[in-house]
Design a protein around this motif. Structure first.
Motif, PDB file in Angstrom:
ATOM      1  N   SER A  15      37.564  77.520  70.283  1.00 61.53           N
ATOM      2  CA  SER A  15      38.652  78.433  70.617  1.00 61.53           C
ATOM      3  C   SER A  15      38.849  78.562  72.121  1.00 61.53           C
ATOM      4  CB  SER A  15      38.415  79.810  69.999  1.00 61.53           C
ATOM      5  OG  SER A  15      37.296  80.425  70.621  1.00 61.53           O
ATOM      6  N   SER A  16      37.830  78.266  72.903  1.00 62.59           N
ATOM      7  CA  SER A  16      37.964  78.402  74.357  1.00 62.59           C
ATOM      8  C   SER A  16      38.581  77.174  74.988  1.00 62.59           C
ATOM      9  CB  SER A  16      36.590  78.661  74.987  1.00 62.59           C
ATOM     10  OG  SER A  16      35.791  77.488  74.913  1.00 62.59           O
ATOM     11  N   GLY A  17      38.832  76.146  74.199  1.00 60.46           N
ATOM     12  CA  GLY A  17      39.438  74.941  74.739  1.00 60.46           C
ATOM     13  C   GLY A  17      38.437  74.066  75.468  1.00 60.46           C
ATOM     14  N   ALA A  18      37.165  74.230  75.178  1.00 59.48           N
ATOM     15  CA  ALA A  18      36.135  73.468  75.875  1.00 59.48           C
ATOM     16  C   ALA A  18      36.287  71.968  75.656  1.00 59.48           C
ATOM     17  CB  ALA A  18      34.750  73.928  75.417  1.00 59.48           C
ATOM     18  N   PHE A  19      37.005  71.583  74.626  1.00 62.18           N
ATOM     19  CA  PHE A  19      37.163  70.168  74.327  1.00 62.18           C
ATOM     20  C   PHE A  19      38.542  69.645  74.710  1.00 62.18           C
ATOM     21  CE2 PHE A  19      33.891  71.592  71.287  1.00 62.18           C
ATOM     22  CZ  PHE A  19      32.855  70.810  71.739  1.00 62.18           C
ATOM     23  N   ALA A  20      39.226  70.350  75.596  1.00 60.26           N
ATOM     24  CA  ALA A  20      40.558  69.915  76.030  1.00 60.26           C
ATOM     25  C   ALA A  20      40.443  68.608  76.798  1.00 60.26           C
ATOM     26  CB  ALA A  20      41.207  70.985  76.896  1.00 60.26           C
ATOM     27  N   ASP A  21      41.439  67.770  76.648  1.00 63.81           N
ATOM     28  CA  ASP A  21      41.468  66.502  77.368  1.00 63.81           C
ATOM     29  C   ASP A  21      41.932  66.738  78.791  1.00 63.81           C
ATOM     30  OD1 ASP A  21      40.678  64.944  75.201  1.00 63.81           O
ATOM     31  OD2 ASP A  21      42.734  64.726  74.478  1.00 63.81           O
ATOM     32  N   PRO A  22      41.425  65.947  79.739  1.00 69.10           N
ATOM     33  CA  PRO A  22      41.930  66.048  81.105  1.00 69.10           C
ATOM     34  C   PRO A  22      43.422  65.742  81.130  1.00 69.10           C
ATOM     35  CG  PRO A  22      39.957  64.694  81.032  1.00 69.10           C
ATOM     36  CD  PRO A  22      40.375  64.958  79.617  1.00 69.10           C
ATOM     37  N   VAL A  23      44.155  66.443  81.981  1.00 72.17           N
ATOM     38  CA  VAL A  23      45.599  66.262  82.036  1.00 72.17           C
ATOM     39  C   VAL A  23      46.042  66.108  83.488  1.00 72.17           C
ATOM     40  CG1 VAL A  23      46.060  68.752  81.969  1.00 72.17           C
ATOM     41  CG2 VAL A  23      47.818  67.171  81.242  1.00 72.17           C
ATOM     42  N   ASN A  24      46.863  65.108  83.720  1.00 75.33           N
ATOM     43  CA  ASN A  24      47.417  64.870  85.047  1.00 75.33           C
ATOM     44  C   ASN A  24      48.665  65.733  85.184  1.00 75.33           C
ATOM     45  OD1 ASN A  24      48.618  63.939  87.371  1.00 75.33           O
ATOM     46  ND2 ASN A  24      48.355  61.791  86.882  1.00 75.33           N
ATOM     47  N   ILE A  25      48.587  66.753  86.022  1.00 74.88           N
ATOM     48  CA  ILE A  25      49.713  67.675  86.145  1.00 74.88           C
ATOM     49  C   ILE A  25      50.892  67.071  86.903  1.00 74.88           C
ATOM     50  CG2 ILE A  25      48.328  69.751  85.851  1.00 74.88           C
ATOM     51  CD1 ILE A  25      48.457  70.158  88.891  1.00 74.88           C
ATOM     52  N   ASN A  26      50.717  65.893  87.468  1.00 72.86           N
ATOM     53  CA  ASN A  26      51.827  65.217  88.139  1.00 72.86           C
ATOM     54  C   ASN A  26      52.621  64.302  87.220  1.00 72.86           C
ATOM     55  OD1 ASN A  26      51.682  66.333  90.704  1.00 72.86           O
ATOM     56  ND2 ASN A  26      50.065  64.944  91.320  1.00 72.86           N
ATOM     57  N   THR A  27      52.098  64.032  86.032  1.00 76.88           N
ATOM     58  CA  THR A  27      52.806  63.121  85.135  1.00 76.88           C
ATOM     59  C   THR A  27      53.010  63.664  83.728  1.00 76.88           C
ATOM     60  OG1 THR A  27      50.741  62.006  84.529  1.00 76.88           O
ATOM     61  CG2 THR A  27      51.992  61.068  86.366  1.00 76.88           C
ATOM     62  N   ALA A  28      52.227  64.652  83.320  1.00 70.64           N
ATOM     63  CA  ALA A  28      52.290  65.158  81.945  1.00 70.64           C
ATOM     64  C   ALA A  28      53.593  65.900  81.684  1.00 70.64           C
ATOM     65  CB  ALA A  28      51.107  66.081  81.678  1.00 70.64           C
ATOM     66  N   ASP A  29      54.091  65.765  80.466  1.00 74.13           N
ATOM     67  CA  ASP A  29      55.281  66.519  80.076  1.00 74.13           C
ATOM     68  C   ASP A  29      54.871  67.941  79.673  1.00 74.13           C
ATOM     69  OD1 ASP A  29      54.198  66.315  77.499  1.00 74.13           O
ATOM     70  OD2 ASP A  29      55.647  64.840  76.824  1.00 74.13           O
ATOM     71  N   ALA A  30      55.856  68.794  79.471  1.00 69.93           N
ATOM     72  CA  ALA A  30      55.598  70.201  79.177  1.00 69.93           C
ATOM     73  C   ALA A  30      54.780  70.379  77.901  1.00 69.93           C
ATOM     74  CB  ALA A  30      56.912  70.970  79.082  1.00 69.93           C
ATOM     75  N   ARG A  31      55.073  69.613  76.883  1.00 72.65           N
ATOM     76  CA  ARG A  31      54.339  69.744  75.623  1.00 72.65           C
ATOM     77  C   ARG A  31      52.857  69.433  75.809  1.00 72.65           C
ATOM     78  NH1 ARG A  31      56.971  68.094  70.162  1.00 72.65           N
ATOM     79  NH2 ARG A  31      57.992  69.958  70.836  1.00 72.65           N
ATOM     80  N   THR A  32      52.552  68.383  76.569  1.00 67.12           N
ATOM     81  CA  THR A  32      51.154  68.005  76.825  1.00 67.12           C
ATOM     82  C   THR A  32      50.455  69.080  77.646  1.00 67.12           C
ATOM     83  OG1 THR A  32      51.728  65.662  76.738  1.00 67.12           O
ATOM     84  CG2 THR A  32      49.657  66.232  77.825  1.00 67.12           C
TER      85      THR A  32
END
Length: 104
Positions: A15-32
């Protein structure tokens, strides 16, 4: 009893999102962005995309705090999962190819 404790610990981690994937904030779309970042819903994610389109790529993770509606608490919660990489599709094209040919 140990089983219940293990199940509880697993539920907290998930529930804390500890398993979230790394995300590139310069290329990711809003949904990602909304899916991968804790405390970021679709409207905040869209604000990130709009800020990036207006101001150019983020240079640091802390720059994310400049987006309206996103405070440093949210930035800190997500720091480990945020990547800052420029979307430079022309990088490979700009690099000169090695055209050295062997002569006979």
């Amino acid at each position: 009893m140990n089983r219940n404790l293990a199940a509880f610990a697993l539920a907290v981690l998930l529930s804390s999102g500890a398993f979230a994937d790394p995300v590139n904030i310069n290329t990711a779309d809003a949904r990602t962005l909304a899916k991968e970042l804790n405390g970021i819903g679709l409207s905040r994610a869209q604000a990130i995309v709009e800020y990036r389109e207006k101001n150019g790529p983020f240079k640091s993770v802390d720059d994310l705090g400049k987006v309206k509606g996103i405070g440093m608490k949210v930035v800190e919660q997500n720091r480990a999962n945020i990547r800052i990489e420029r979307n430079d599709k022309n990088k490979a094209a700009a690099k000169p190819a090695d055209k050295t040919a062997a002569s006979d």
